[in-house]
Design an enzyme around this catalytic site. Structure first.
Site, PDB file in Angstrom:
ATOM      1  N   ASP A 131      22.763  19.748   3.003  1.00 31.21           N
ATOM      2  CA  ASP A 131      23.858  18.930   3.514  1.00 31.21           C
ATOM      3  C   ASP A 131      24.759  18.465   2.366  1.00 31.21           C
ATOM      4  O   ASP A 131      24.475  17.490   1.671  1.00 31.21           O
ATOM      5  CB  ASP A 131      23.274  17.730   4.278  1.00 31.21           C
ATOM      6  N   CYS A 166      36.741  19.343  11.798  1.00 36.15           N
ATOM      7  CA  CYS A 166      37.317  18.325  12.673  1.00 36.15           C
ATOM      8  C   CYS A 166      38.810  18.238  12.396  1.00 36.15           C
ATOM      9  O   CYS A 166      39.225  17.926  11.279  1.00 36.15           O
ATOM     10  CB  CYS A 166      36.622  16.995  12.410  1.00 36.15           C
TER      11      CYS A 166
HETATM   12  N1  LIG Z   1      29.200  14.722  16.455  1.00 36.12           N
HETATM   13  C1  LIG Z   1      29.090  13.418  16.243  1.00 36.12           C
HETATM   14  N2  LIG Z   1      28.382  12.644  17.077  1.00 36.12           N
HETATM   15  C2  LIG Z   1      28.277  11.314  16.885  1.00 36.12           C
HETATM   16  N3  LIG Z   1      28.871  10.648  15.864  1.00 36.12           N
HETATM   17  C3  LIG Z   1      29.593  11.378  14.994  1.00 36.12           C
HETATM   18  C4  LIG Z   1      29.735  12.791  15.139  1.00 36.12           C
HETATM   19  N4  LIG Z   1      30.489  13.236  14.125  1.00 36.12           N
HETATM   20  C5  LIG Z   1      30.811  12.161  13.385  1.00 36.12           C
HETATM   21  N5  LIG Z   1      30.281  11.046  13.899  1.00 36.12           N
HETATM   22  C6  LIG Z   1      30.472   9.688  13.365  1.00 36.12           C
HETATM   23  O1  LIG Z   1      31.171   9.795  12.134  1.00 36.12           O
HETATM   24  C7  LIG Z   1      30.398   9.294  11.050  1.00 36.12           C
HETATM   25  C8  LIG Z   1      30.535  10.248   9.892  1.00 36.12           C
HETATM   26  O2  LIG Z   1      29.886  11.459  10.219  1.00 36.12           O
HETATM   27  P1  LIG Z   1      28.902  12.200   9.224  1.00 36.12           P
HETATM   28  O3  LIG Z   1      27.942  12.959  10.062  1.00 36.12           O
HETATM   29  O4  LIG Z   1      28.334  11.265   8.207  1.00 36.12           O
HETATM   30  O5  LIG Z   1      29.927  13.197   8.509  1.00 36.12           O
HETATM   31  P2  LIG Z   1      29.703  14.117   7.221  1.00 36.12           P
HETATM   32  O6  LIG Z   1      28.239  14.332   7.059  1.00 36.12           O
HETATM   33  O7  LIG Z   1      30.462  15.356   7.527  1.00 36.12           O
HETATM   34  O8  LIG Z   1      30.314  13.378   6.062  1.00 36.12           O
HETATM   35  C9  LIG Z   1      28.981   9.163  11.571  1.00 36.12           C
HETATM   36  O9  LIG Z   1      28.329   8.063  10.991  1.00 36.12           O
HETATM   37  C10 LIG Z   1      29.176   8.970  13.059  1.00 36.12           C
HETATM   38  O10 LIG Z   1      29.401   7.599  13.330  1.00 36.12           O
HETATM   39  O1  LIG Z   2      28.929  18.270  -3.730  1.00 35.77           O
HETATM   40  P1  LIG Z   2      29.626  18.313  -2.405  1.00 35.77           P
HETATM   41  O2  LIG Z   2      29.527  19.653  -1.758  1.00 35.77           O
HETATM   42  O3  LIG Z   2      31.021  17.827  -2.507  1.00 35.77           O
HETATM   43  O4  LIG Z   2      28.871  17.383  -1.384  1.00 35.77           O
HETATM   44  C1  LIG Z   2      28.245  16.208  -1.753  1.00 35.77           C
HETATM   45  C2  LIG Z   2      29.114  15.022  -1.493  1.00 35.77           C
HETATM   46  O5  LIG Z   2      29.456  14.954  -0.131  1.00 35.77           O
HETATM   47  C3  LIG Z   2      29.533  13.642   0.314  1.00 35.77           C
HETATM   48  C4  LIG Z   2      30.952  13.534   0.804  1.00 35.77           C
HETATM   49  O6  LIG Z   2      31.305  12.288   1.229  1.00 35.77           O
HETATM   50  O7  LIG Z   2      28.479  13.560   1.261  1.00 35.77           O
HETATM   51  P2  LIG Z   2      27.982  12.372   2.220  1.00 35.77           P
HETATM   52  O8  LIG Z   2      29.220  11.875   2.883  1.00 35.77           O
HETATM   53  O9  LIG Z   2      27.013  13.042   3.130  1.00 35.77           O
HETATM   54  O10 LIG Z   2      27.344  11.324   1.335  1.00 35.77           O
HETATM   55  C5  LIG Z   2      29.235  12.789  -0.925  1.00 35.77           C
HETATM   56  O11 LIG Z   2      28.496  11.629  -0.760  1.00 35.77           O
HETATM   57  C6  LIG Z   2      28.437  13.749  -1.766  1.00 35.77           C
HETATM   58  O12 LIG Z   2      28.388  13.389  -3.111  1.00 35.77           O
END
Ligand SMILES: Nc1ncnc2c1ncn2[C@@H]1O[C@H](COP(=O)(O)OP(=O)(O)O)[C@@H](O)[C@H]1O
Ligand SMILES: O=P(O)(O)OC[C@H]1O[C@@](CO)(OP(=O)(O)O)[C@@H](O)[C@@H]1O
Length: 397
Positions: free
Chosen positions: A197, A235
C-alpha cells in the site's frame, strides 16, 4: 452549503463522470487513467521488533535488493499448514499473492484494501489465505518516530518537505523498506497475500517493484512464488476527493495538529503527487508482463484491476488478466474472488461510501461551520483547477 460548490449537480450532488469537464483526468487507454505525530506507544509491536532487528540496514540510504543470503531472507523450511489450503506451484514453489496498489493519495487505496481483505476472508475459496497490508506511510511514521525519538515533524513545517519531488530519495527509501518487509513475511510464510500500500505513482517505482518481484521469484533458495496483481485506485470526483481529504486530516500524520494546518499540508502533498503521477496503462502492463516472462523464463501470471470512483465507473477494457499456461486452481479461485470484488465494488461498498459523502455535504456530518469554511478555503475550485493543470503539465490530460 459551501461543500457542494465544486462539482455538484443541480440537485446539489455529485455529477462527475470520468469524462465530464470537471473530471481531473480523462479515461483513455493510452495515457489513460483513471491518500505528526505518532506516539511511540502506538507502534505495532511486531513492526517495531522488525525495525529494531534490522535498524542499520533499514536506515541505510542504499536499500539492498532481495538477496537470499541476507539473514533477513534466509529460506525457510516449507511448512504449509493452512486449513483448506490448496497450494499450487509455479516452478516448484508455492504460490502466494502480492497486490501492488497504484493511486494518488486520498483515492481510497487503504480503505479498499481493507474491504478486499474482508471479502477474501468471507469467501470459502479464499478464507484460509492470510492477508496483510504493508503501508509505506505507516512504516515511514514508525521509522521517523523511532529514529528521531520525538514527534514526527509535518512535511510542511519541516525544513525538509518529504513530499517535495526533490526529496524523492527519502520517500523511495521508505517504500523499499516496506517492500522488503513484505518479502520478508512472505518468505517466512507469515502471510499469503501481501498488499503493498503506497501510491507507487511513477513508472520508475513500478519498474523497481517488478524487478524485485522477479528477483524474489527466481531466487532458488526461496520456497515461494509471488503472483503479482496490480490494483489501481482512481478518483476523479471532486466531492469524493474533498471528502477524502477532510478524513485524511485526521490520520496519524496529523494527530496533534489543528484542522486547518492538516488540510493545508495534505493539499500541498497532493500537489506534489499530481505533478509527478503517471497512471498505470495497458502499455505498461504489457511491458511488465514481457519483462517478467523473459526474466523468469516462464509464462508468468500478471493481473491488473481498477476501481474508479468507488466502483461507480466501469473500468471497461482497462482490467487485464494474464493467466500462466498451466494455472492451478488456487490462482484461478483467488483471482475469481478478486475480480468479483472489483466488479461488484459499488454494490458491496461504493454506494454506502457515496451516501456518506452525500450526507457529509448535506449536513456536514458532525462537523462545525468553521470546519466547512476551512475546508472550502483550501479545497475549492481553484485548488482542483491547479491539480488539473499539474496533471496536464505532466502529460495526462
Ligand atoms: N471506498 C471508500 N469507502 C469508504 N471510505 C472511503 C473510500 N475511499 C475513501 N474513503 C474515505 O477517504 C479517506 C481516505 O481514504 P484512504 O483509503 O486513506 O486513501 P489512500 O489510501 O488512497 O490515501 C478514508 O479515511 C475514508 O474516510
Ligand atoms: O512512496 P509512495 O508511493 O509515495 O507512497 C507512500 C506515501 O503515501 C502516502 C500518501 O499520503 O500514504 P498514506 O496516505 O497511506 O499514509 C504517504 O503517507 C506515504 O508516505
Amino acid at each position: 452549503m459551501g461543500g457542494s460548490s465544486d462539482s455538484d449537480s443541480h440537485d446539489g450532488y455529485l455529477t462527475s463522470e470520468y469524462n465530464s469537464s470537471n473530471s481531473l483526468f480523462s479515461l483513455n487507454t493510452g495515457n489513460s487513467y483513471s491518500s505528526a505525530s505518532l506516539d511511540r506507544a502506538t507502534l505495532d509491536c511486531q513492526d517495531s521488533v522488525f525495525f529494531d532487528n534490522h535498524k542499520s540496514s533499514l536506515l541505510s540510504t542504499e536499500v539492498p535488493r532481495f538477496i537470499s543470503n541476507d539473514p533477513l531472507h534466509l529460506p525457510i523450511t516449507l511448512n504449509y499448514k493452512r486449513d483448506n489450503a490448496d497450494p499450487t506451484y509455479t516452478n516448484g514453489k508455492v504460490n502466494k499473492f502480492m497486490i501492488v496498489l497504484i493511486g494518488l493519495p486520498a483515492t481510497g487505496k487503504s480503505t479498499i484494501s481493507s474491504h478486499l481483505i474482508q471479502c477474501l476472508k468471507n469467501n470459502p475459496l479464499t478464507n484460509s489465505l492470510r492477508c496483510k497490508v504493508f503501508n509505506a506511510g505507516k512504516i515511514r511514521r514508525q521509522i521517523s518516530c523511532a529514529t528521531i525519538s520525538k514527534p514526527l515533524l509535518l512535511s510542511n513545517t519541516s525544513s525538509e518537505d518529504l513530499f517535495n519531488p526533490k526529496n524523492n530519495d527519502k520517500k523511495e527509501t521508505y517504500a523499499r523498506i516496506t517492500l522488503q518487509k513484505l518479502f520478508h513475511e512472505i518468505n517466512n510464510d507469515e502471510c499469503d497475500v501481501g498488499i503493498f500500500d503506497a501510491t507507487n505513482s511513477t513508472i520508475e517505482r513500478r519498474r523497481f517493484i517488478f524487478e524485485e518481484v522477479c528477483s524474489f521469484n527466481t531466487d532458488e533458495l526461496s520456497s515461494f512464488n509471488l503472483v503479482p496483481i496490480i490494483l489501481q485506485v482512481s478518483c476523479f470526483n471532486r466531492s469524493f476527493i474533498k471528502y477524502n481529504i477532510h478524513n485524511k486530516s485526521f490520520n496519524e500524520d496529523y494527530l496533534d495538529k489543528p484542522y486547518e494546518l492538516a488540510i493545508k499540508d495534505f493539499a500541498k502533498r497532493l500537489k506534489h503527487y499530481y505533478s509527478q503521477f503517471t497512471p498505470f496503462s495497458l502499455d505498461e502492463f504489457n511491458q511488465i508482463h514481457r519483462y517478467i516472462s523473459q526474466h523468469e523464463e516462464i509464462d508468468t501470471s500478471l493481473f491488473f484491476f481498477n476501481v474508479i470512483n468507488a466502483g461507480v465507473v466501469e473500468p471497461h477494457s482497462l482490467n487485464q488478466s494474464h493467466y500462466p499456461s498451466t494455472c492451478g486452481k488456487q490462482i484461478r479461485d483467488t483471482i475469481m474472488v478478486i475480480e468479483n470484488f472489483i466488479n461488484h465494488y459499488s454494490q458491496m461498498f461504493g454506494f454506502e461510501y457515496i451516501e456518506a459523502v452525500k450526507l457529509f455535504f448535506e449536513s456536514f456530518g458532525n462537523s462545525s461551520e468553521e470546519t466547512l469554511t476551512t475546508l472550502d478555503s483550501v479545497v475549492n475550485d481553484k485548488f482542483f483547477d491547479d491539480l488539473q493543470s499539474l496533471i496536464e503539465s505532466n502529460g495526462f490530460a
